[in-house]
Scaffold this active site. Structure first.
Site, mmCIF file in Angstrom:
data_model
loop_
_atom_site.group_PDB
_atom_site.id
_atom_site.type_symbol
_atom_site.label_atom_id
_atom_site.label_comp_id
_atom_site.label_asym_id
_atom_site.label_seq_id
_atom_site.Cartn_x
_atom_site.Cartn_y
_atom_site.Cartn_z
ATOM 1 C CG HIS A 74 -1.392 1.356 1.636
ATOM 2 N ND1 HIS A 74 -0.884 2.084 2.684
ATOM 3 C CD2 HIS A 74 -2.371 2.111 1.090
ATOM 4 C CE1 HIS A 74 -1.534 3.231 2.771
ATOM 5 N NE2 HIS A 74 -2.440 3.281 1.829
ATOM 6 C CG ASN B 229 -2.382 8.134 0.719
ATOM 7 O OD1 ASN B 229 -2.233 8.981 1.587
ATOM 8 N ND2 ASN B 229 -3.248 8.254 -0.252
#
Lengths: 304, 304
Positions: free
Chosen positions: A106, A108
Site C-alpha cells: 500500500h 499513499n
C-alpha cells in the site's frame, strides 16, 4: 523559489500516477491498467486505474484524485478546522498479488489545503507479507530509510513508529504487516521547506515501483499449494478487517460520501474467515504471526 | 407475577441457545455445533457455538453471553448512562449456507440492565438472500408479522421499518437483504409488560429455526454453478462491509475489547470483491439489486 500552487501539485501527482502504472505494467509483464474517470458533484474528481488478472498481480488500483469545495462538516470537525473551501489531491495504491509469497503493498501520498493557507502533506508506504521473510523486511525498511535520510534523518525513526501505531489491527492485537512509514500533517515552515516535503512525497512515489517490482520478481515464481493459498486468504481477511474497521482514510471516505468503488479498490479479490484458526507450531504462518508486532527493528534484525 | 431476575433471563437465553442449536443440527442433518466457553476478565463470559462444514450450512455460530461489571466509559457515553454496574445477556446468530439459493440469516435477542434498574430489551431477525425470491421474502415477513401480532399489532410495522433503516449499507445505497424486524431499548412499564417483552424475544427465538429450516430445505438442493457461487461471494463481501463498517453491535464490540472471535463469527467462510461489478440486465442478480431497497412491503408484494 515560490511555492507550487495546488493545481501544479495535482498535475505532478497525476504524472506520478502515470509513472507508477507504467512501471507496474512493465513489472507484471502481462496486465494493463484500466482507467476510470469520475467527477465529484461538489467539486473536482479523479481517475481510478484498476488492474485485474495480470501475470503476478491479481487485483489492485492506483487512484488519483483532486477534489475541492466547501469543507463537509464531518471533515472540518474531525480535522479541527474552520469551515471554508478545501482542496485535496493525492495518489493512493493497493496491490494484491496472486502468489502468497509476494506481499500486499500500500502507498499513499497526499496534499491538503484550505483557502486560508492552512496546508499539510501526508502519506506512507507499508508492506503486508502473507508470509514474513526477514530478508525482504530488512530490504524494504532499508530502502525506506535511505529515501527518508536523503531528506531528513529524523524522518525514518519517527515515521516508522507512526506506521507501527497506525497499521495496527487493535481487535486482533496484530500489526497489519511489517509496517513501513506513515506521516500526516507535515506543514511547511518556508517555501523551500514546502518544496522539500513535496519532493519527499515524490521520492516515495518513485521508490514504490522499484521496491515492489523487486519483491514481485524475487518471489513471484516461488511454488505454493492449497495450504499457502488458504493462509493468504485468511491474511487477506485481516486486511479487510483493518481497512473497514480501523483505517482512518477508508472510514472517512465511506462516512463522507466518497466514491465507494475507488475507496474499496483496496479490497482483496478473495478473503476467507475460519473460526479461531491456529497455525502449526513452528510453521511459516506461526513465524509470521509472531512477527506481527509493533517495534521490531527490521534494520538490525538478526538474520542468522 | 414478579419480574424475572437477570440471572433467570440469562438462564432462559442459555436454554434458547441450546434449543436453536439442536433444531439447526436436525435441520442440517450432518454438521454439529462445537462449543467454546470463554470468560470475561471484568466479569461474566459466554459460550460460542460454532458450526462448520455441515450438509447445508457452511459456517455459522450461535453465541450466548452474560457479562457484567463496571460500565466501560465508551458504553455509558454511547448509551447516555451514568456510570455504574451493568449486566447484559443475549443470543446472537449468523448462518452462511453453501448453496447460493439459500439466504444468509441473522438473529439477535438481548437484555440489558443497570444496577439502578434501568433496563431494556433489543433484538431482531433479518434475511440476506444472495438471490431474492419474492415468494420466500413474503413467507419470511408473514411469519415475522404473525409472531409480532400475537404480542402487539404495532410491533411489526414499527420494527420492520426499523430493520430497513438499520440493515442499510450506506456507502452502497443498498439494504443488506430483505430486512425483517429490529427493535432496541424496549423498556417495561409494568411487571406484566416486562414478561410480555421477554416472551416476545423467546417467541422470536423459537420462530428462528422454524423459518430457516423451511428455507434450507426448500432451496438447499437447488442446482447452482460457478456464476452463482461467484455472485454469492460478492454478496458475502457486502455482508462483510455492512458488519465491519456499519453494524453498531460489531463496531461496539470491537471498540470495547469484546471477544473478537465471537463477534466475528458473523464473517462468511469466503468473500470476493470485483471492481464495479455489474450484473447482466434482466438477470436474477440484477433483480436482487433492484430489490435491495428500503420500504418494500413484502406482505402485499405482487407475485404475478
Amino acid at each position: 523559489m515560490s511555492r507550487k500552487s495546488k493545481e501544479e501539485i495535482a498535475a505532478i501527482y497525476k504524472q506520478m500516477q502515470v509513472y507508477i502504472c507504467e512501471a507496474l505494467e512493465a513489472g507484471d509483464g502481462l496486465g494493463k491498467f484500466k482507467a476510470d474517470n469520475w467527477t465529484r458533484e461538489a467539486g473536482g474528481g479523479g481517475q481510478t486505474r484498476i488492474f485485474q488478472d495480470g501475470a503476478l498481480l491479481e487485483k489492485g488500483g492506483v487512484a488519483f484524485s483532486a477534489v475541492h469545495g466547501p469543507t463537509p462538516k464531518k471533515i472540518s470537525d474531525k480535522l479541527g478546522l474552520e469551515s471554508g473551501i478545501f482542496f485535496a489531491t493525492g495518489v493512493s495504491i493497493v496491490l494484491h498479488p496472486y502468489n502468497p509469497m509476494v506481499p500486499i503493498i500500500h502507498m499513499n501520498i497526499r496534499y491538503f489545503e484550505m483557502e486560508d493557507g492552512t496546508h499539510w502533506f501526508g502519506g506512507g508506504i507499508d508492506l503486508t507479507p502473507h508470509y514474513i521473510v526477514p530478508e525482504d523486511a530488512t530490504y524494504f525498511h532499508q530502502k525506506l530509510k535511505e529515501t527518508c535520510d536523503s531528506f531528513d534523518p529524523s524522518y525514518y525513526p519517527k515515521f516508522k513508529e507512526w506506521a507501527d501505531d497506525y497499521f495496527f489491527i487493535r481487535h486482533r492485537e496484530e500489526t497489519r504487516g511489517i509496517g513501513g512509514i506513515f506521516y500526516d500533517r507535515l506543514s511547511a515552515t518556508s517555501d523551500s521547506h514546502f518544496q522539500e516535503i513535496l519532493d519527499f512525497s515524490l521520492a516515495l512515489g518513485r521508490l514504490f515501483p522499484e521496491v515492489y517490482t523487486h519483491l514481485m520478481h524475487k518471489n513471484g515464481q516461488l511454488p505454493f499449494g492449497k495450504e499457502e493459498k488458504a493462509w493468504q486468504n485468511l491474511r487477506r481477511g485481516r486486511y479487510v478487517e483493518f481497512n473497514l474497521v480501523w483505517d482512518a482514510g477508508t472510514k472517512f471516505g465511506l462516512d463522507t460520501n466518497g466514491r465507494t468503488e475507488s475507496i474499496l479498490m483496496s479490497m482483496p479479490p478473495q478473503a476467507e474467515w475460519t473460526y479461531q484458526h491456529q497455525p502449526q507450531p513452528g510453521s511459516a504462518a506461526q513465524f509470521t504471526l509472531d512477527h506481527l508486532k509493533k517495534g521490531i527493528d527490521w534494520l538490525t534484525y538478526n538474520h542468522d
